[in-house]
Scaffold this active site. Structure first.
Site: not given
Ligand code: IMP
Length: 212
Positions: A27, A86, A170-172, A193, A198
């Protein structure tokens, strides 16, 4: 690049090679973020940089377990110090769900953010308690001792909005409103952000540790 075939040409390169560390991701946003924080003290390599194109096992049922599994896999099979992250969204009224299942909450399909958000909004439809937190766990594993690892955690608390707002991120992001703000991450934009997220908090702890 095959680790064993890389030839260093200068003292500076030898020095930097000694400080090469893999971030178990491709990423580019995450890579840019960590490279900016660590500066040139470390050469942060992506999975592509080390010719790793396998699906790294991620079968644990906790964020910690998955981060450890990924970082150790690279340290053990590719011979680099490595860190892996994660992240999950943990909703209080749902007992911490979707948590480790955040990416494929809706139907097991990876990264269908729209479906994931709609499922979460439906589950919270009649709930007054809309508290939630994003939690990132980073594991640092060492090639010199696979059994040894260090964990770093970053949390941002907030609430789940009643409907989507904003278009960045992205995501939520469109439905998560961080504590102290009235708008979602997606409405607040990347600059805010990236300062309070986090992931930024977990990365800052890792960077402090590595710089020691
Ligand atoms: P990853 O471990 O960073 O791949 O995150 C796992 C999943 O959590 C992602 O596919 C998103 O759905 C959600 N996620 C992780 N970080 C974020 C964020 O910063 N904003 C919104 N959704 C997140």
């Amino acid at each position: 690049m095959n680790p064993s075939s890389h030839t260093a040409h200068s003292a500076a390169e030898v020095e930097q090679q000694g400080r090469a560390i893999v971030f178990a991701t491709n990423n580019s946003h995450k890579l840019d973020e960590i490279r900016a924080i660590l500066g040139d003290r470390f050469k942060v390599l992506s999975l592509r940089d080390i010719d790793c194109h396998v699906d790294i096992p991620e079968t644990a049922n906790t964020l910690e377990g998955n981060a450890i599994q990924k970082a150790r896999y690279i340290a053990e099979h590719y011979g680099y110090d490595c860190f892996a992250d994660d992240t999950g969204l943990e909703v209080t009224a749902l007992g911490g769900e979707p948590g480790v299942h955040s990416a494929r909450y809706a139907d097991g399909t990876d990264h269908d953010s729209e479906a994931n958000m709609q499922k979460l909004l439906a589950r919270l439809k009649d709930k007054d308690d809309r508290r939630a937190q994003f939690r990132t766990v980073i594991c640092l594993a060492r090639k010199s001792d696979i059994a040894d690892y260090t964990l770093f955690e970053g949390i941002v608390r907030g609430t789940i909005a009643k409907e989507k707002q904003g278009s960045s991120g992205f995501g939520y992001d469109p439905i998560f409103v961080p504590e102290g703000y009235d708008e979602s991450f997606a409405a607040l934009g990347d600059e805010v952000k990236n300062r309070i997220s986090h992931r930024a908090r977990a990365v800052a702890k890792l960077a402090d540790y590595l710089k020691q």
